[in-house]
Write a protein that holds these residues in place. Structure first.
Motif, PDB file in Angstrom:
ATOM      1  N   PRO A   1       0.824  -1.216   0.000  1.00 42.65           N
ATOM      2  CA  PRO A   1       0.000   0.000   0.000  1.00 42.65           C
ATOM      3  C   PRO A   1       0.854   1.259   0.000  1.00 42.65           C
ATOM      4  O   PRO A   1       1.771   1.396   0.804  1.00 42.65           O
ATOM      5  CB  PRO A   1      -0.799  -0.119   1.293  1.00 42.65           C
ATOM      6  CG  PRO A   1      -0.874  -1.582   1.559  1.00 42.65           C
ATOM      7  CD  PRO A   1       0.436  -2.137   1.086  1.00 42.65           C
ATOM      8  N   GLY A   2       0.586   2.140  -0.949  1.00 43.45           N
ATOM      9  CA  GLY A   2       1.304   3.395  -1.026  1.00 43.45           C
ATOM     10  C   GLY A   2       2.699   3.317  -1.614  1.00 43.45           C
ATOM     11  O   GLY A   2       3.428   4.313  -1.602  1.00 43.45           O
ATOM     12  N   LYS A   3       3.062   2.151  -2.113  1.00 45.18           N
ATOM     13  CA  LYS A   3       4.406   1.978  -2.665  1.00 45.18           C
ATOM     14  C   LYS A   3       4.336   1.516  -4.111  1.00 45.18           C
ATOM     15  O   LYS A   3       3.307   1.057  -4.588  1.00 45.18           O
ATOM     16  CB  LYS A   3       5.201   0.966  -1.833  1.00 45.18           C
ATOM     17  CG  LYS A   3       5.470   1.427  -0.407  1.00 45.18           C
ATOM     18  CD  LYS A   3       6.377   0.460   0.318  1.00 45.18           C
ATOM     19  CE  LYS A   3       6.709   0.942   1.720  1.00 45.18           C
ATOM     20  NZ  LYS A   3       7.629   0.007   2.434  1.00 45.18           N
ATOM     21  N   GLU A   4       5.460   1.612  -4.797  1.00 43.31           N
ATOM     22  CA  GLU A   4       5.534   1.146  -6.171  1.00 43.31           C
ATOM     23  C   GLU A   4       5.679  -0.374  -6.200  1.00 43.31           C
ATOM     24  O   GLU A   4       6.137  -0.992  -5.243  1.00 43.31           O
ATOM     25  CB  GLU A   4       6.722   1.803  -6.885  1.00 43.31           C
ATOM     26  CG  GLU A   4       6.579   3.296  -7.068  1.00 43.31           C
ATOM     27  CD  GLU A   4       7.698   3.886  -7.902  1.00 43.31           C
ATOM     28  OE1 GLU A   4       7.602   5.086  -8.236  1.00 43.31           O
ATOM     29  OE2 GLU A   4       8.660   3.171  -8.219  1.00 43.31           O
ATOM     30  N   ARG A   5       5.310  -0.937  -7.314  1.00 43.86           N
ATOM     31  CA  ARG A   5       5.475  -2.373  -7.510  1.00 43.86           C
ATOM     32  C   ARG A   5       6.959  -2.707  -7.531  1.00 43.86           C
ATOM     33  O   ARG A   5       7.758  -1.982  -8.145  1.00 43.86           O
ATOM     34  CB  ARG A   5       4.812  -2.805  -8.808  1.00 43.86           C
ATOM     35  CG  ARG A   5       4.683  -4.304  -8.982  1.00 43.86           C
ATOM     36  CD  ARG A   5       3.914  -4.656 -10.247  1.00 43.86           C
ATOM     37  NE  ARG A   5       2.565  -4.121 -10.239  1.00 43.86           N
ATOM     38  CZ  ARG A   5       1.655  -4.401 -11.167  1.00 43.86           C
ATOM     39  NH1 ARG A   5       1.965  -5.194 -12.166  1.00 43.86           N
ATOM     40  NH2 ARG A   5       0.460  -3.872 -11.109  1.00 43.86           N
ATOM     41  N   GLU A   6       7.333  -3.805  -6.901  1.00 43.91           N
ATOM     42  CA  GLU A   6       8.736  -4.187  -6.832  1.00 43.91           C
ATOM     43  C   GLU A   6       8.927  -5.661  -7.143  1.00 43.91           C
ATOM     44  O   GLU A   6       8.033  -6.474  -6.943  1.00 43.91           O
ATOM     45  CB  GLU A   6       9.314  -3.891  -5.436  1.00 43.91           C
ATOM     46  CG  GLU A   6       8.674  -4.688  -4.319  1.00 43.91           C
ATOM     47  CD  GLU A   6       9.279  -4.377  -2.955  1.00 43.91           C
ATOM     48  OE1 GLU A   6      10.058  -3.404  -2.845  1.00 43.91           O
ATOM     49  OE2 GLU A   6       8.977  -5.114  -2.001  1.00 43.91           O
ATOM     50  N   PHE A   7      10.107  -5.973  -7.598  1.00 43.56           N
ATOM     51  CA  PHE A   7      10.470  -7.343  -7.933  1.00 43.56           C
ATOM     52  C   PHE A   7      10.657  -8.172  -6.671  1.00 43.56           C
ATOM     53  O   PHE A   7      11.203  -7.688  -5.676  1.00 43.56           O
ATOM     54  CB  PHE A   7      11.758  -7.337  -8.748  1.00 43.56           C
ATOM     55  CG  PHE A   7      12.403  -8.680  -8.894  1.00 43.56           C
ATOM     56  CD1 PHE A   7      13.539  -8.998  -8.167  1.00 43.56           C
ATOM     57  CD2 PHE A   7      11.875  -9.621  -9.755  1.00 43.56           C
ATOM     58  CE1 PHE A   7      14.138 -10.225  -8.288  1.00 43.56           C
ATOM     59  CE2 PHE A   7      12.460 -10.865  -9.880  1.00 43.56           C
ATOM     60  CZ  PHE A   7      13.602 -11.174  -9.150  1.00 43.56           C
ATOM     61  N   VAL A   8      10.244  -9.440  -6.722  1.00 40.82           N
ATOM     62  CA  VAL A   8      10.419 -10.365  -5.603  1.00 40.82           C
ATOM     63  C   VAL A   8      11.332 -11.530  -5.988  1.00 40.82           C
ATOM     64  O   VAL A   8      12.361 -11.750  -5.357  1.00 40.82           O
ATOM     65  CB  VAL A   8       9.064 -10.913  -5.116  1.00 40.82           C
ATOM     66  CG1 VAL A   8       9.261 -11.946  -4.017  1.00 40.82           C
ATOM     67  CG2 VAL A   8       8.164  -9.780  -4.640  1.00 40.82           C
ATOM     68  N   ALA A   9      10.949 -12.267  -7.014  1.00 42.02           N
ATOM     69  CA  ALA A   9      11.705 -13.458  -7.402  1.00 42.02           C
ATOM     70  C   ALA A   9      11.380 -13.805  -8.842  1.00 42.02           C
ATOM     71  O   ALA A   9      10.315 -13.477  -9.344  1.00 42.02           O
ATOM     72  CB  ALA A   9      11.362 -14.632  -6.492  1.00 42.02           C
ATOM     73  N   SER A  10      12.327 -14.517  -9.484  1.00 41.48           N
ATOM     74  CA  SER A  10      12.108 -14.934 -10.871  1.00 41.48           C
ATOM     75  C   SER A  10      12.816 -16.243 -11.143  1.00 41.48           C
ATOM     76  O   SER A  10      13.725 -16.645 -10.405  1.00 41.48           O
ATOM     77  CB  SER A  10      12.606 -13.855 -11.842  1.00 41.48           C
ATOM     78  OG  SER A  10      13.970 -13.563 -11.604  1.00 41.48           O
ATOM     79  N   ILE A  11      12.370 -16.896 -12.227  1.00 42.36           N
ATOM     80  CA  ILE A  11      12.940 -18.173 -12.613  1.00 42.36           C
ATOM     81  C   ILE A  11      12.901 -18.280 -14.122  1.00 42.36           C
ATOM     82  O   ILE A  11      11.905 -17.947 -14.762  1.00 42.36           O
ATOM     83  CB  ILE A  11      12.174 -19.331 -11.939  1.00 42.36           C
ATOM     84  CG1 ILE A  11      12.828 -20.673 -12.237  1.00 42.36           C
ATOM     85  CG2 ILE A  11      10.691 -19.329 -12.324  1.00 42.36           C
ATOM     86  CD1 ILE A  11      12.269 -21.810 -11.358  1.00 42.36           C
ATOM     87  N   SER A  12      13.995 -18.740 -14.704  1.00 40.86           N
ATOM     88  CA  SER A  12      14.043 -18.876 -16.153  1.00 40.86           C
ATOM     89  C   SER A  12      13.245 -20.099 -16.583  1.00 40.86           C
ATOM     90  O   SER A  12      12.987 -21.010 -15.802  1.00 40.86           O
ATOM     91  CB  SER A  12      15.493 -18.998 -16.616  1.00 40.86           C
ATOM     92  OG  SER A  12      16.013 -20.256 -16.246  1.00 40.86           O
ATOM     93  N   GLY A  13      12.882 -20.113 -17.853  1.00 40.52           N
ATOM     94  CA  GLY A  13      12.152 -21.251 -18.379  1.00 40.52           C
ATOM     95  C   GLY A  13      13.077 -22.339 -18.864  1.00 40.52           C
ATOM     96  O   GLY A  13      12.730 -23.517 -18.831  1.00 40.52           O
TER      97      GLY A  13
END
Length: 123
Positions: A40-52
Motif C-alpha cells: 500500500p502506497g508503494k511502487e510495484r517491486e520485484f520479488v523473485a524470478s525463474i528462467s524457463g
C-alpha cells in the motif's frame, strides 16, 4: 499468455504461505516467470524470478533465504513458497511472464501480468 495467481491470505508473522500461478500458454517453458509485489502506497517491486530454460532463480535481497520460487512446466504453474513471513511482506503479489526471459531479465521487466493476490501478514 494469461496468468492466474492464487493463494494469498492472512497469516501471522513467522508463518508460511505458498502462492501459485497458472499460465495458459502451450509453450510455458519458453517463458521466464516472476513474482512482483506492491505494498500500500508503494511502487510495484520485484520479488523473485525463474528462467524457463534451465530453472535459474533470482531473488530480491529482501526475500532471499525466506522465499523460494519454483515451476512445474508440465503443469504450466509457477509457485512462490514464502516462509518466515514479516509484516513488511504485506502486499498484493503479481505473477508475471517474459517470453524467453532469463531470471535477471524478468527482474528488469516483463510483458505479461496476472491479476494480483493479496497477502496480509499480521504482527
Amino acid at each position: 499468455v494469461q496468468l492466474q495467481a492464487c493463494g494469498g491470505g492472512l497469516v501471522q508473522a513467522g508463518g508460511s504461505l505458498r502462492l501459485s500461478c497458472a499460465a495458459s500458454s502451450r509453450t510455458f517453458s519458453d517463458y521466464g516467470m516472476g513474482w512482483f509485489r506492491q505494498a500500500p502506497g508503494k511502487e510495484r517491486e520485484f520479488v523473485a524470478s525463474i528462467s524457463g530454460s534451465d530453472g535459474t532463480k533470482y531473488y530480491d535481497d529482501s526475500v532471499k533465504g525466506r522465499f523460494t520460487i519454483s515451476r512445474v512446466n508440465a503443469k504450466n504453474t509457477v509457485y512462490l513458497q514464502m516462509n518466515s513471513l514479516k509484516p513488511e511482506d504485506t502486499a498484493v503479489y503479481y505473477c508475471a511472464a517474459r517470453l524467453y526471459g532469463s531470471a535477471i531479465e524478468v527482474s528488469r521487466g516483463v510483458s505479461y501480468w496476472g491479476q494480483g493476490t493479496v497477502l496480509t501478514v499480521s504482527s
